[in-house]
Design an enzyme around this catalytic site. Structure first.
Site, PDB file in Angstrom:
ATOM      1  N   GLU A   1       3.259   1.029  -7.164  1.00  0.00           N
ATOM      2  CA  GLU A   1       2.193   1.358  -6.370  1.00  0.00           C
ATOM      3  C   GLU A   1       0.933   0.362  -6.761  1.00  0.00           C
ATOM      4  O   GLU A   1       0.803   0.172  -7.690  1.00  0.00           O
ATOM      5  CB  GLU A   1       1.702   2.794  -7.080  1.00  0.00           C
TER       6      GLU A   1
ATOM      7  N   ALA B   1       0.893  -1.071  -0.168  1.00  0.00           N
ATOM      8  CA  ALA B   1       0.168  -0.022  -0.123  1.00  0.00           C
ATOM      9  C   ALA B   1       0.752   1.307  -0.031  1.00  0.00           C
ATOM     10  O   ALA B   1       1.597   1.545   0.876  1.00  0.00           O
ATOM     11  CB  ALA B   1      -0.907   0.028   1.306  1.00  0.00           C
ATOM     12  N   CYS B   2       0.793   1.967  -1.121  1.00  0.00           N
ATOM     13  CA  CYS B   2       1.690   3.227  -0.937  1.00  0.00           C
ATOM     14  C   CYS B   2       0.798   4.387  -1.563  1.00  0.00           C
ATOM     15  O   CYS B   2      -0.104   4.373  -2.065  1.00  0.00           O
ATOM     16  CB  CYS B   2       2.982   2.824  -1.994  1.00  0.00           C
ATOM     17  N   THR B   3       1.717   5.406  -1.719  1.00  0.00           N
ATOM     18  CA  THR B   3       1.342   7.009  -2.346  1.00  0.00           C
ATOM     19  C   THR B   3       2.124   7.469  -3.295  1.00  0.00           C
ATOM     20  O   THR B   3       3.393   7.495  -2.794  1.00  0.00           O
ATOM     21  CB  THR B   3       0.860   7.795  -1.150  1.00  0.00           C
TER      22      THR B   3
END
Length: 487
Positions: free
Chosen positions: A95, A2-4
């Site tokens: 991502e 889970a990334c941004t």
């Protein structure tokens, strides 16, 4: 993972650099230790072996030198995550993004069979090692990864960014064997919160000059044969409608992050709050890219990737928050961030020093960035020697400790973090200016290694000082304290 992600075109950045940045976040309840290392030219293996899928992929004979951010624990492979090669091409992978049942029914993800010695399928574990050492431009990155996806397939849905001095490209996987990619416009920024993002695509360009659009060779037929296009206007195509998700869970996990990022960079041109808001935290149609109201700095990127809905009722650290507070939306600056990387390719200096990778470890709310000139043969030990055991001798664990010490006493401890971040960033910019000027004078490549050592030495000194301050603060606030002294 889970990334941004944030991507900033060269005309949207403060100094004309291309910027690609991503928080690398672990799954819930997991804290993945990371380090920064260099793989020298021609040291990549000739046969790549994946730990997760067991796929075997032959690699080109020659490879470029490149940086990467591998896992310390090797049980699931390398997970290179982010890096810049000697041609000043950057890559961040990946991502994790969303999709839908119609796509997966038409082109299923590869099923990984753990007991199968020779499987197929590539994923986040593999991408950086398979691509970054073999490309001379961002566009080449899209083409190479696209060919690998079409040949080997993938077992997960991901978005991957590539950048060089002139261009930024964003690639999203579609099902098991398809992909779509777009060039980021020079005057725009992109904000990605774990959700399929692309909202426009030009097929005429993709099957023509490919100036700004590239995709799988059979993507048109794939869409038509499986009735994936959902646009009412037959002359337009929205990839997000066709390939993305529209789940209720997106409204707590993904769209609020896009809303907060857009709200920060375009506070007046778009109405984000109130009953008449154009977009709210649960809007599915927040644009993939926008022209910012002002040019974007390194500090802006770090701030937004550290954010926790400051100034809104969703902020878990708000002064008036009660013990009954329950997070409604997933913050960008989450507790389980492994690292953040901001790859900056600068057009106004010698190419040997133009690539800088800004790196920080642990929860971004409490850490600081360290800028590393990437055209080097090694990375200082403070960043590259992350151990399995907790140790203040490396930046990863020192940063993790800072976050854990300050978080329970945010209102009294955050002042030390703010001063730490401002002081280190000021010194970072000063040292970069110093060594840029020194290199301009004598072109001595040994200066680059010396610059990294001086920058990292400063970061360690300031980090140790800050740990001392926040430890003292937290010790005085322990629940078993008592005002009467034993003296």
């Amino acid at each position: 993972m889970a990334c941004t992600t944030i991507l900033v075109g060269k005309k949207a950045s403060y100094d004309g650099s291309t910027l690609i940045a991503r928080n690398d976040d672990s799954p819930s309840g997991v804290f993945t230790s990371k380090k920064m290392v260099v793989v020298k030219a021609n040291e990549n293996p000739k046969l790549y072996k994946s730990k997760i899928s067991h796929v075997r992929i032959p690699l080109p004979e020659k490879s470029l030198r490149y940086t990467l951010m591998p896992n310390v624990e090797k049980d699931e492979g390398i997970w290179g995550a982010s890096g810049i090669n000697e041609k000043n091409v950057a890559m961040t992978a990946t991502e994790t993004i969303t999709t839908n049942a119609r796509v997966l029914g038409a082109d299923p993800l590869i099923e990984v069979k753990k007991n199968n010695k020779y499987n197929t399928g590539i994923g986040e574990e593999d991408f950086v090692v398979l691509v970054l050492p073999y490309i001379s431009s961002a566009r080449e990155g899209v083409i190479r990864l696209g060919e690998l996806l079409e040949k080997y397939g993938t077992y997960e849905s991901n978005g991957i960014a590539f950048s060089d001095e002139n261009e930024i490209w964003w690639l999203e996987t579609i099902g098991g064997h398809h992909f779509i990619a777009r060039r980021v416009k020079d005057n725009e920024y992109v904000f990605m919160p774990n959700q399929f993002g692309l909202d426009t695509f030009d097929f005429a360009d993709a099957f023509g000059e490919q100036k700004e659009n590239i995709c799988s060779k059979d993507l048109k037929e794939f869409i038509e044969n499986n009735h994936l296009a959902l646009d009412m206007d037959e002359n337009k195509f929205n990839p997000r409608l066709a390939f993305g998700s529209h789940d209720d869970s997106d409204h707590t996990y993904n769209t609020p992050r896009a809303w907060f990022m857009g709200r920060y960079f375009n506070p007046t041109t778009i109405k984000w709050d109130g009953n008449d808001a154009q977009f709210n935290p649960e809007s599915d149609n927040i644009p993939w890219s926008l022209v910012p109201e002002r040019k974007i700095t390194i500090e802006d990127v770090k701030y937004i990737l550290s954010s926790h809905y400051q100034g809104t009722k969703f902020d878990p650290y708000a002064k008036d928050v009660t013990n009954n507070f329950k997070p409604l939306y997933r913050p960008i600056g989450i507790s389980r961030t492994s690292f953040v990387s901001i790859s900056q390719i600068r057009p106004y200096v010698d190419k040997r020093i133009s690539a800088i990778e800004w790196v920080a470890f642990g929860s971004n709310v409490f850490n600081t960035l360290v800028p590393i000139y990437t055209n080097v043969s090694s990375i200082p030990a403070y960043l590259s020697n992350t151990t399995k055991k907790v140790s203040l001798d490396n930046f990863y664990w020192a940063s993790r400790l800072l976050g854990a010490l300050v978080d329970p006493h945010f209102q009294t401890g955050i002042i030390h973090i703010e001063r730490y971040q401002e002081k280190t960033m000021s010194k970072n910019f000063g040292l970069i200016k110093k060594y840029d000027e020194l290199f301009r004078s004598n072109k001595d490549e040994k200066l680059i290694e010396k610059a990294n050592k001086e920058i990292v030495k400063m970061i360690k000194e300031e980090t140790d000082k800050t740990i001392d301050k926040v430890l003292y603060n937290s010790s005085n606030l322990m629940k078993n304290s008592f005002s009467r002294s034993d003296n």
